[in-house]
Write a protein that holds these residues in place. Structure first.
Motif, short mmCIF file in Angstrom:
data_model
loop_
_atom_site.label_atom_id
_atom_site.label_comp_id
_atom_site.label_asym_id
_atom_site.label_seq_id
_atom_site.Cartn_x
_atom_site.Cartn_y
_atom_site.Cartn_z
N ALA A 111 0.83 -1.20 0.00
CA ALA A 111 0.00 0.00 0.00
C ALA A 111 0.87 1.26 0.00
O ALA A 111 0.60 2.22 -0.74
CB ALA A 111 -0.93 0.00 1.22
N LEU A 112 1.92 1.27 0.82
CA LEU A 112 2.81 2.43 0.88
C LEU A 112 3.49 2.66 -0.46
O LEU A 112 3.49 3.79 -0.99
CB LEU A 112 3.85 2.21 1.97
N LEU A 113 4.08 1.62 -1.02
CA LEU A 113 4.82 1.79 -2.27
C LEU A 113 3.87 2.13 -3.42
O LEU A 113 4.20 2.98 -4.27
CB LEU A 113 5.59 0.53 -2.59
N LEU A 153 -4.20 -3.51 -0.44
CA LEU A 153 -5.16 -4.38 0.24
C LEU A 153 -5.72 -5.44 -0.70
O LEU A 153 -5.85 -6.61 -0.33
CB LEU A 153 -6.30 -3.54 0.81
N LEU A 154 -6.05 -5.04 -1.93
CA LEU A 154 -6.59 -5.99 -2.89
C LEU A 154 -5.55 -7.04 -3.29
O LEU A 154 -5.89 -8.20 -3.53
CB LEU A 154 -7.09 -5.25 -4.14
N GLY A 155 -4.28 -6.63 -3.37
CA GLY A 155 -3.24 -7.57 -3.72
C GLY A 155 -3.07 -8.66 -2.67
O GLY A 155 -2.80 -9.82 -2.99
N CYS A 188 -6.00 5.06 -4.40
CA CYS A 188 -5.81 3.96 -5.34
C CYS A 188 -4.67 3.04 -4.89
O CYS A 188 -4.76 1.82 -4.97
CB CYS A 188 -5.53 4.54 -6.71
N GLY A 189 -3.57 3.64 -4.41
CA GLY A 189 -2.44 2.85 -3.95
C GLY A 189 -2.75 2.02 -2.73
O GLY A 189 -2.36 0.84 -2.64
N ILE A 190 -3.47 2.60 -1.77
CA ILE A 190 -3.84 1.85 -0.57
C ILE A 190 -4.76 0.68 -0.93
O ILE A 190 -4.59 -0.44 -0.44
CB ILE A 190 -4.51 2.78 0.45
N LEU A 191 -5.73 0.95 -1.80
CA LEU A 191 -6.63 -0.12 -2.23
C LEU A 191 -5.87 -1.23 -2.96
O LEU A 191 -6.16 -2.41 -2.79
CB LEU A 191 -7.72 0.45 -3.15
N PHE A 218 2.05 5.55 -7.57
CA PHE A 218 0.92 6.02 -8.37
C PHE A 218 0.92 7.54 -8.46
O PHE A 218 0.61 8.11 -9.51
CB PHE A 218 -0.40 5.51 -7.79
N ASP A 219 1.24 8.22 -7.35
CA ASP A 219 1.29 9.68 -7.41
C ASP A 219 2.46 10.15 -8.26
O ASP A 219 2.36 11.14 -8.98
CB ASP A 219 1.38 10.26 -6.00
N PHE A 220 3.58 9.45 -8.18
CA PHE A 220 4.74 9.78 -9.02
C PHE A 220 4.39 9.66 -10.50
O PHE A 220 4.70 10.54 -11.31
CB PHE A 220 5.89 8.83 -8.66
N VAL A 221 3.72 8.58 -10.84
CA VAL A 221 3.32 8.37 -12.24
C VAL A 221 2.31 9.43 -12.68
O VAL A 221 2.36 9.94 -13.80
CB VAL A 221 2.73 6.95 -12.41
N ARG A 222 1.38 9.77 -11.80
CA ARG A 222 0.38 10.79 -12.13
C ARG A 222 1.03 12.14 -12.40
O ARG A 222 0.70 12.82 -13.39
CB ARG A 222 -0.63 10.92 -10.98
N VAL A 223 1.97 12.52 -11.54
CA VAL A 223 2.59 13.84 -11.67
C VAL A 223 3.48 13.92 -12.90
O VAL A 223 3.43 14.89 -13.67
CB VAL A 223 3.39 14.17 -10.39
N PHE A 224 4.31 12.90 -13.11
CA PHE A 224 5.30 12.95 -14.19
C PHE A 224 4.84 12.23 -15.46
O PHE A 224 5.61 12.18 -16.43
CB PHE A 224 6.62 12.36 -13.69
#
Length: 359
Positions: free
Chosen positions: A56-58, A225-227, A219-222, A63-69
């Motif tokens: 979840a942390l990673l 958990l889903l994984g 999205c990352g936290i989900l 996901f935010d890194f990919v969104r921004v860049f």
């Protein structure tokens, strides 16, 4: 074309992450037994919690890194993260690609042989055909297929867990009450999360519709958990006979032998076979996105796509001859350290710093 709703944007990456993750030793229970079950049922649950938290942390930061860049393939992401040194991650990914393809092919052969008595090549041929067809269908079709199959997998796993509790609920409860937590569960949970980190970098194409940091983090936290969610019913089910499950080559098969429900076993195996196809297809899709970005920028991938798909699928068949247990025992350990050094630690340090600079 209508934009996906917010809940769809946040849920789809996690479902795809789970789909490419649940294959090979994970789906058959081999990895669950080795990295969670051997610490006792309670210790295994604690280790699984560590795994889910790490993912979840990673995932949230990535996901935010990919969104921004706007780095929607792993090659672009690693170049943005590490510069020219990001190419080293390619070697880690290639090794994991061949290893996972070998595992899923070996699993497909063993699974179909146990279920129908068919020769090993039949299972490998069916798996390879499904992988090629799914990859060549394209990004959107593959994303839909992986998401829908994830719902089916959760339903069957819950049905499996319900059947186990109705038949062996007292044994599972007794195992939980023992509260066994052998030393090492924390680091085992981290290790399991580490060698599956490559799967995070495979699903970046599903993040194109994320709009805000809140969506990316949710999205990352989900996704984390889903994984981890499919491992929970498998681990709890092993509690009905944990020593026997740990000794079995395929712990799930051993549980079904005690459960004596052939129709549920067949349904479970069909769903599992689909996850094997998804796992292999996900790795090949990530590789092709990388090659398209690096060598075909501005041009159509065209004929190269079926050629790459066929060649990589054939390589996976060759690797599968080493056998499932040897691949899981010897292969994953070395790759997990490379993934930690080249991806996880840089993303949680350099990546966070670059996100802060980007506002």
């Amino acid at each position: 074309m209508r934009k996906p709703r917010t809940w769809t944007r946040c849920l789809t990456p996690g479902l795809v992450f789970q789909s490419v993750l649940v294959g090979g030793g994970y789906g058959t229970g081999v990895e669950i037994a080795q990295y969670f079950g051997r610490f006792g049922l309670l210790g295994g649950l604690l280790a699984l919690g560590v795994t889910a938290a790490a993912w979840a942390l990673l995932c949230a930061v990535t996901f935010d890194f990919v969104r921004v860049f706007r780095t929607y393939d792993y090659g672009s992401m690693m170049h943005r993260l590490l510069g020219r040194a990001g190419v080293l991650y390619d070697f880690c990914f290639y090794a994991m690609l061949l290893l996972v393809l070998g595992v899923v092919n070996a699993t497909a052969a063993a699974m179909l042989r146990a279920l129908t008595g068919a020769p090993s090549w039949v299972g490998v041929a069916l798996l390879s055909t499904g992988v090629v067809l799914l990859v060549l269908k394209g990004t959107e079709a593959m994303e839909r297929a992986l998401s829908l199959w994830a719902y089916l997998l959760y339903a069957v796993y819950l049905l499996f867990l319900t059947a186990v509790f109705l038949r062996f609920g007292d044994a599972v409860s007794a195992e939980l009450q023992r509260a066994e937590t052998s030393p090492g569960w924390f680091f085992s949970g981290l290790r399991y999360a580490s060698y599956n980190l490559v799967c995070v970098s495979m699903i970046l194409y599903t993040l194109r519709d994320l709009k805000t940091r809140r969506e990316a983090i949710t999205c990352g936290i989900l996704a984390g958990l889903l994984g981890a969610a499919p491992a929970l019913p498998l681990l709890l089910a092993m509690g009905c006979g944990l020593p026997e499950a740990l000794r079995a080559e395929a712990p799930v098969t051993a549980i079904f032998q005690r459960l004596d429900m052939p129709w549920l076993y067949v349904l479970f195996e069909i769903v599992l076979f689909g996850t094997l196809v998804e796992t292999a297809a996900g790795f090949i899709k990530a590789l092709e996105d990388r090659l398209e970005r690096a060598f075909f920028r501005g041009r159509s991938f065209g004929l190269a796509r079926p050629l790459v798909t066929g060649a990589v699928t054939a390589l996976g068949i060759c690797v599968s001859t080493f056998g499932l247990t040897e691949l899981v025992d010897r292969g994953y350990g070395a790759i997990c350290y490379a993934a930690l050094a080249l991806y996880a630690l840089p993303m949680l340090t350099i990546g966070i710093r670059k996100l802060r600079r980007a506002g």
